[in-house]
Enzyme design. Sequence first.
Site, PDB file in Angstrom:
ATOM      1  N   LYS A   8       0.842  -1.204   0.000  1.00  0.00           N
ATOM      2  CA  LYS A   8       0.000   0.000   0.000  1.00  0.00           C
ATOM      3  C   LYS A   8       0.873   1.248   0.000  1.00  0.00           C
ATOM      4  CE  LYS A   8       0.987   1.290   4.397  1.00  0.00           C
ATOM      5  NZ  LYS A   8       1.609   2.588   4.784  1.00  0.00           N
ATOM      6  N   ALA A  95       9.724  -0.285   5.003  1.00  0.00           N
ATOM      7  CA  ALA A  95       9.729   0.692   3.915  1.00  0.00           C
ATOM      8  C   ALA A  95       8.548   1.645   3.951  1.00  0.00           C
ATOM      9  CB  ALA A  95       9.747  -0.047   2.573  1.00  0.00           C
ATOM     10  N   GLY A  96       7.592   1.449   4.892  1.00  0.00           N
ATOM     11  CA  GLY A  96       6.392   2.274   4.894  1.00  0.00           C
ATOM     12  C   GLY A  96       5.361   1.830   3.881  1.00  0.00           C
ATOM     13  N   LEU A  97       5.502   0.587   3.371  1.00  0.00           N
ATOM     14  CA  LEU A  97       4.609   0.076   2.335  1.00  0.00           C
ATOM     15  C   LEU A  97       3.692  -1.034   2.845  1.00  0.00           C
ATOM     16  CD1 LEU A  97       7.181  -0.107  -0.611  1.00  0.00           C
ATOM     17  CD2 LEU A  97       5.450   1.669  -0.200  1.00  0.00           C
ATOM     18  N   GLY A  99       4.366  -4.111   3.666  1.00  0.00           N
ATOM     19  CA  GLY A  99       4.608  -5.403   3.043  1.00  0.00           C
ATOM     20  C   GLY A  99       4.345  -6.570   3.969  1.00  0.00           C
ATOM     21  N   GLY A 100       4.768  -6.465   5.232  1.00  0.00           N
ATOM     22  CA  GLY A 100       4.516  -7.544   6.185  1.00  0.00           C
ATOM     23  C   GLY A 100       3.036  -7.728   6.449  1.00  0.00           C
ATOM     24  N   SER A 101       2.308  -6.620   6.586  1.00  0.00           N
ATOM     25  CA  SER A 101       0.860  -6.712   6.795  1.00  0.00           C
ATOM     26  C   SER A 101       0.171  -7.304   5.572  1.00  0.00           C
ATOM     27  CB  SER A 101       0.283  -5.320   7.084  1.00  0.00           C
ATOM     28  OG  SER A 101       0.765  -4.810   8.314  1.00  0.00           O
ATOM     29  N   ALA A 102       0.660  -6.961   4.382  1.00  0.00           N
ATOM     30  CA  ALA A 102       0.073  -7.513   3.161  1.00  0.00           C
ATOM     31  C   ALA A 102       0.248  -9.027   3.107  1.00  0.00           C
ATOM     32  CB  ALA A 102       0.708  -6.853   1.939  1.00  0.00           C
ATOM     33  N   ASP A 134      -2.463  -1.835  10.258  1.00  0.00           N
ATOM     34  CA  ASP A 134      -2.619  -1.774   8.804  1.00  0.00           C
ATOM     35  C   ASP A 134      -3.436  -2.936   8.259  1.00  0.00           C
ATOM     36  OD1 ASP A 134      -1.248   0.550   8.357  1.00  0.00           O
ATOM     37  OD2 ASP A 134       0.620  -0.411   7.731  1.00  0.00           O
TER      38      ASP A 134
END
Length: 297
Positions: A8, A95-97, A99-102, A134
């Site tokens: 995200k 990274a603020g993206l 990725g782990g939550s995704a 997130d």
Amino acid sequence: MKRKAPCKINLALDILGRRPDGYHEMDMIMQTVSLWDCVTVRPASAGFAIHTGGDLIPAGKKSLEQRAAESFFAHVGREMPGLCVELEKHTPAYAGLGGGSADVAALLRILRDTYAPDLRDETLEAIGLEIGSDMPFCVRGGTALAQGRGERLTDLPPLPLCWIVLCKPSFGIPTPELFALVDGQKLTRRPDLAGMRTALERGDLEGIAARLCNVFEQVLPPDYQEVFAIRDRMREEGALNAAMSGSGPTVFGLFREEETARAAARTMKETWPETFVAQPVGKLSDQKDLEIFSESV
């Protein structure tokens, strides 16, 4: 079963203050984009195992994925079977993206499809919230206003078709450090969320780009000023506008034309190797959106 786990970006991020429970009250407009990890789940004889890059993660502290799986089966009222989870990583970490939550969200979608296909989306989002703030958005995807900790979601009109360049410098930024800095500083510029929503409703990409805003940028310490060099370079390379995503340090830029975006990415990749090109992705219940992933990343 295999699922792609798109990350995200935050088109707008505002922090309204610290809550009594220790979390922060947030107002964010979030967008799923086609930079993804891939999550594969296979049956196992017993227990829970997770692999990434071909390596087995050592036993001991439970991974977010294991906690999510245990919570899922507790909610559906059945014993957790043996599971082996494999992560194919593409999204940069820290990274603020998200990725782990995704990754965890993709795992939850797999478990729901396999073991409890009638489970409502809202229930799956609530299970995710037990793991991280997130998570509800990463379960849902698309374009949404996220409030509270991030658990109160309002679907918004989709981001118009565009190209998104994401660029991460070589360092990470500890999220608690930035929240602590926000607590101690008066913010002078806040996102125009109403204007952003109006621009989304109109499909006005320029209006959306003009309203990109992340209050974390106002408190970045001197060691992290490279974020602004990337942001300025992105604009010089033709982005309509650029901003930091989440707690950083990844910067994303919105581009109308694919050719301009890819040329900018090639140039920026010479200095910042972790540079990617992506597109907006709609709600993850719409499987058609998954078809663009292999072409965009």
